[in-house]
Write an enzyme that holds these catalytic residues in place. Structure first.
Site, PDB file in Angstrom:
ATOM      1  N   SER A 143       0.864  -1.179   0.000  1.00  0.00           N
ATOM      2  CA  SER A 143       0.000   0.000   0.000  1.00  0.00           C
ATOM      3  C   SER A 143       0.895   1.221   0.000  1.00  0.00           C
ATOM      4  CB  SER A 143      -0.881  -0.004   1.260  1.00  0.00           C
ATOM      5  OG  SER A 143      -1.517   1.248   1.456  1.00  0.00           O
ATOM      6  N   TYR A 156      -1.959   0.266  10.721  1.00  0.00           N
ATOM      7  CA  TYR A 156      -1.963  -0.218   9.334  1.00  0.00           C
ATOM      8  C   TYR A 156      -0.680   0.187   8.623  1.00  0.00           C
ATOM      9  CZ  TYR A 156      -3.627  -0.877   4.517  1.00  0.00           C
ATOM     10  OH  TYR A 156      -3.768  -1.274   3.205  1.00  0.00           O
TER      11      TYR A 156
END
Length: 258
Positions: A143, A156
């Site tokens: 990501s 995250y």
């Protein structure tokens, strides 16, 4: 440039987290590109339905229920293969958006176990099979969170930084062996479940993530990128590909139409 058809020795592609979103879209596209895809996820009904869809379209798919954080189950899964051509480490996800001061350690642990240890488990278990194919590819779907920070995302972000470092280090460690290591780092992608899962099923809060953004990326956009990278000639390695929607300049700067 036309995509290269996979060789017989490398035509099996394992996709984790294939029950929805980017994983499901990637499985469809790799199958259409000529791979025999093996769909793994915890939700058996979802991957079985997807396998039926892919097979009905004239391609080849098999469903295998698997929790990537269960190392014993992963090792058992790996025994089914002599060689594997492609491993797409897609299973992952985000939980919560609390600041560091109040973040839930259980959420952090779950994100780390899924995004990092899950990737480690599958990669370790299948790396000998990938090498045995003579032309293997490991894909890590990380990501943009793995490359920059943002407030409310530390758990995250930390997990995806771990996934990024895993890919980068593996590439150094196996250079000279017939296995490529590719990292695809998507930015804002609107799927049916990502934000909804992150916010515990709160639809209103999930929708606000994309509010005013005319065209976030779709799962198919990311799958197209993964498939393109995988189907480059064997000597071409896409080390890192960051893909964002045009409206997103960074993790924290997004154009929203009023």
């Amino acid at each position: 440039m036309a995509t290269a058809a996979p060789s017989a020795a490398s035509r099996i592609a394992v996709v984790t987290g294939a029950s929805s979103g980017i994983g499901a879209a990637t499985a469809r596209q790799l199958a259409a590109a000529g791979y025999r895809v093996v769909l793994t996820a915890r939700r058996k009904d979802r991957i079985e339905a997807l396998a039926e869809e892919i097979n009905a379209a004239g391609h080849a798919a098999t469903a295998y229920q698997l929790d990537v954080t269960d190392r014993a189950a992963v090792d058992e899964f790996a025994t089914a293969f002599t060689t594997v051509g492609v491993l797409v480490n897609n299973a992952g996800g985000a939980l919560g958006a609390d600041p560091v001061a109040t973040g839930d350690p259980a959420d952090w642990r779950t994100m780390y176990e899924t995004n990092v240890l899950g990737t480690l488990n599958l990669t370790q278990a299948l790396l000998p099979k990938l090498e045995a194919s003579g032309d293997g590819t490991v894909v890590v779907v990380s990501s943009t969170a793995g490359h920059a920070t943002y407030e409310g995302g530390a758990g995250y972000v930390a997990a995806k930084h771990g996934a990024h470092v895993l890919a980068e280090t593996l590439r150094l460690e196996i250079v000279g062996r017939p296995v490529r290591v590719i990292e695809i780092a998507p930015g804002m992608v609107r799927t049916d479940e990502f934000a909804l899962t992150r916010f515990g099923g709160d639809r209103e809060r999930a929708d606000k993530v994309y509010e005013g953004v005319a065209e976030p990326l779709t799962a198919d956009d990311v799958a197209d990128t993964i498939t393109w990278a995988v189907t480059r000639p064997s000597h071409v390695n896409i080390d890192l590909l960051v893909v964002r929607p045009r409206a997103q300049a960074s993790n924290t700067k997004v154009h929203r139409e009023r």
